[in-house]
Design an enzyme around this catalytic site. Structure first.
Site, PDB file in Angstrom:
ATOM      1  N   SER A 182       0.802  -1.227   0.000  1.00  0.00           N
ATOM      2  CA  SER A 182       0.000   0.000   0.000  1.00  0.00           C
ATOM      3  C   SER A 182       0.828   1.268   0.000  1.00  0.00           C
ATOM      4  CB  SER A 182      -0.964  -0.009   1.190  1.00  0.00           C
ATOM      5  OG  SER A 182      -0.305  -0.403   2.368  1.00  0.00           O
ATOM      6  N   HIS A 210      -5.291  -3.901  -2.512  1.00  0.00           N
ATOM      7  CA  HIS A 210      -4.996  -2.938  -3.586  1.00  0.00           C
ATOM      8  C   HIS A 210      -4.869  -3.591  -4.962  1.00  0.00           C
ATOM      9  CE1 HIS A 210      -4.445   0.455  -0.893  1.00  0.00           C
ATOM     10  NE2 HIS A 210      -3.792  -0.364  -0.083  1.00  0.00           N
ATOM     11  N   LYS A 242     -12.009  -0.477  -1.640  1.00  0.00           N
ATOM     12  CA  LYS A 242     -11.077   0.209  -2.528  1.00  0.00           C
ATOM     13  C   LYS A 242     -11.631   0.203  -3.953  1.00  0.00           C
ATOM     14  CE  LYS A 242      -7.635   0.140   0.866  1.00  0.00           C
ATOM     15  NZ  LYS A 242      -7.161  -0.772   1.897  1.00  0.00           N
TER      16      LYS A 242
HETATM   17  C1  LIG Z   1      -7.196  -0.974   3.357  1.00  0.00           C
HETATM   18  C2  LIG Z   1      -6.404  -2.178   3.659  1.00  0.00           C
HETATM   19  C3  LIG Z   1      -6.822  -3.108   4.619  1.00  0.00           C
HETATM   20  C4  LIG Z   1      -7.992  -2.843   5.521  1.00  0.00           C
HETATM   21  O1  LIG Z   1      -9.191  -2.936   4.844  1.00  0.00           O
HETATM   22  P1  LIG Z   1     -10.459  -2.150   5.416  1.00  0.00           P
HETATM   23  O2  LIG Z   1     -11.598  -2.766   4.729  1.00  0.00           O
HETATM   24  O3  LIG Z   1     -10.251  -0.713   5.090  1.00  0.00           O
HETATM   25  O4  LIG Z   1     -10.477  -2.392   6.908  1.00  0.00           O
HETATM   26  C5  LIG Z   1      -6.083  -4.254   4.775  1.00  0.00           C
HETATM   27  N1  LIG Z   1      -4.968  -4.481   4.044  1.00  0.00           N
HETATM   28  C6  LIG Z   1      -4.525  -3.599   3.132  1.00  0.00           C
HETATM   29  C7  LIG Z   1      -3.282  -3.904   2.359  1.00  0.00           C
HETATM   30  C8  LIG Z   1      -5.215  -2.421   2.923  1.00  0.00           C
HETATM   31  O5  LIG Z   1      -4.750  -1.541   2.053  1.00  0.00           O
END
Ligand SMILES: *Cc1c(COP(=O)(O)O)cnc(C)c1O
Length: 393
Positions: A182, A210, A242
């Site tokens: 990320s 992602h 996302k």
């Molecule tokens: C955003 C994210 C999460 C968490 O997901 P949420 O649904 O926002 O709690 C977990 N792992 C990664 C790599 C992320 O980017």
């Protein structure tokens, strides 16, 4: 009205001062518009390069419609955890769609990716003699999962496969990695990771938050990008918050993996199921993501345009073929002032500081979306070039 100073037996004020002094103080900004490529904050509009809405679906009318229609039928709250009475037909249908799309036996929903990762780590690395092995740059939720188990946590340097191999073959091991990291947008070497895990009898879990919707011909994510099936990547986690423009998450995999999570995953068992309307919106997002390939094509074209532009301008941008692009500035102060500078030009780009990234690797984190135009990306490049000149002066 004035308040008398509150008693502070834990010296919270000192702690907060320390955060401020380190340049790590964070502030939320109040959004006055829907999420999208253009946002409104404090009466100004900005081109938004700080959203994970990669396919531009968060404010899509068809998602809104699916959400509203399901809310009209099923109400707002799910009312209970999945195992009590909170698991509706919409949830079941979404799980089936996911499993079919991803070529997995089954899928299990979670209310968020954070919760899904806690369940994965605590369910598959449980005993004191087990270990969980992670890339050092894994998402915080995977690390936090390790803090909740009795199993030992071992970390290897970012992308260091030799370092990983040194940690394998020492008892029951769960290897967990982000599919797309990320903070730098790099893609994990999943074929190598899968081969190492197979050779040493370790269980591989991929957090594709992602990659899902972004990578792979059909948007099935990093395993599809590398043509890896569920024997090679037995635990696949991704989110709807996302690229899918919704909220919530899932784990997909073989029967015993999913059933183990249902039986022992405490963040599924002891947490209210996501609203059915959200599951309906996610189902529609999956559908749109699969059918509207132009979104991925456009996103990829913008990524290439940005990366090529950055190279021509000799910008300090990390190599990345994904929508996450890191513009390195090297200090918290430079990250903050860089972010301010872009903001003044109407560009919203977040400063990423320690402890989210290591000290001296502070950066501006740029996230591209299918909702952006070529002109907007060019404008960003232009201002980044000006910023780079200011920073080296
Ligand atoms: C955003 C994210 C999460 C968490 O997901 P949420 O649904 O926002 O709690 C977990 N792992 C990664 C790599 C992320 O980017």
């Amino acid at each position: 009205m004035t308040h008398a100073p509150a008693p502070d037996p834990f010296s919270l004020a000192t702690g907060l001062d320390r955060i401020r002094a380190a340049g790590q103080f964070r502030r939320r900004q109040v959004l006055a518009s829907a999420q999208g490529a253009a946002i409104q904050i404090e009466g100004r509009s900005y081109v938004n390069f700080s959203s994970n809405d990669y396919l531009g679906l968060a404010n899509d009318a068809r998602l809104v419609q699916a959400f509203q229609a399901a809310a009209a039928t099923y109400g707002v709250g799910s009312g209970a955890s999945q195992l009590i009475s909170g698991y509706s037909r919409v949830h079941a249908q979404l799980e089936e769609t996911l499993a079919a799309r991803l070529g997995r036996t089954r899928a299990l929903l979670f209310s968020s990716g954070y919760l899904a990762n806690l369940a994965v780590v605590t369910s598959f690395a449980k005993r004191r003699e087990d270990q969980v092995v992670m890339d050092r740059d894994n998402h915080a939720s995977l690390i936090d999962g390790a803090l909740l188990t009795r199993a030992g946590l071992r970390r290897y340097a970012h992308h260091d496969l030799a370092g990983l191999e040194n940690l394998l073959g020492k008892g029951r091991t769960l290897v967990a990695t982000d599919g797309v990291f990320s903070m730098d947008g790099s893609i994990a070497a999943l074929p190598d990771l899968a081969a190492l895990c197979a050779r040493h009898g370790a269980l591989l879990a991929v957090d594709d938050a992602h990659g899902f919707g972004v990578l792979g011909a059909s948007g099935a994510g990093s395993p599809e990008h590398f043509s890896l099936d569920q024997n090679q990547v037995p635990i696949l986690m991704a989110t709807f918050g996302k690229a899918c423009g919704a909220m919530g998450a899932f784990v997909a995999g073989p029967e015993d993996v999913i059933e183990t999570l249902i039986q022992t995953g405490r963040t599924c068992i002891y947490s209210t199921a996501m609203p059915p309307a959200l599951a309906a919106a996610a189902t529609t997002a999956l559908d749109l993501s699969a059918r509207e390939n132009w979104r991925r094509d456009k996103l990829q074209a913008l990524v290439q345009r940005f990366a090529q532009g950055a190279q021509q301008l000799d910008l300090p941008v990390l190599p990345s073929t994904t929508p996450i692009q890191g513009f390195m500035v090297g200090s918290a102060a430079a990250a903050l002032s860089g972010s301010e500078y872009l903001r003044a030009a109407g560009l919203w780009v977040t400063a990423i500081r320690a402890p989210t990234v290591a000290q001296h690797t502070e950066r501006l984190r740029i996230a591209l979306s299918a909702g952006h135009s070529e002109e907007q990306v060019d404008r960003l490049l232009e201002h980044l070039a000006q910023l780079a000149r200011r920073l080296t002066r």
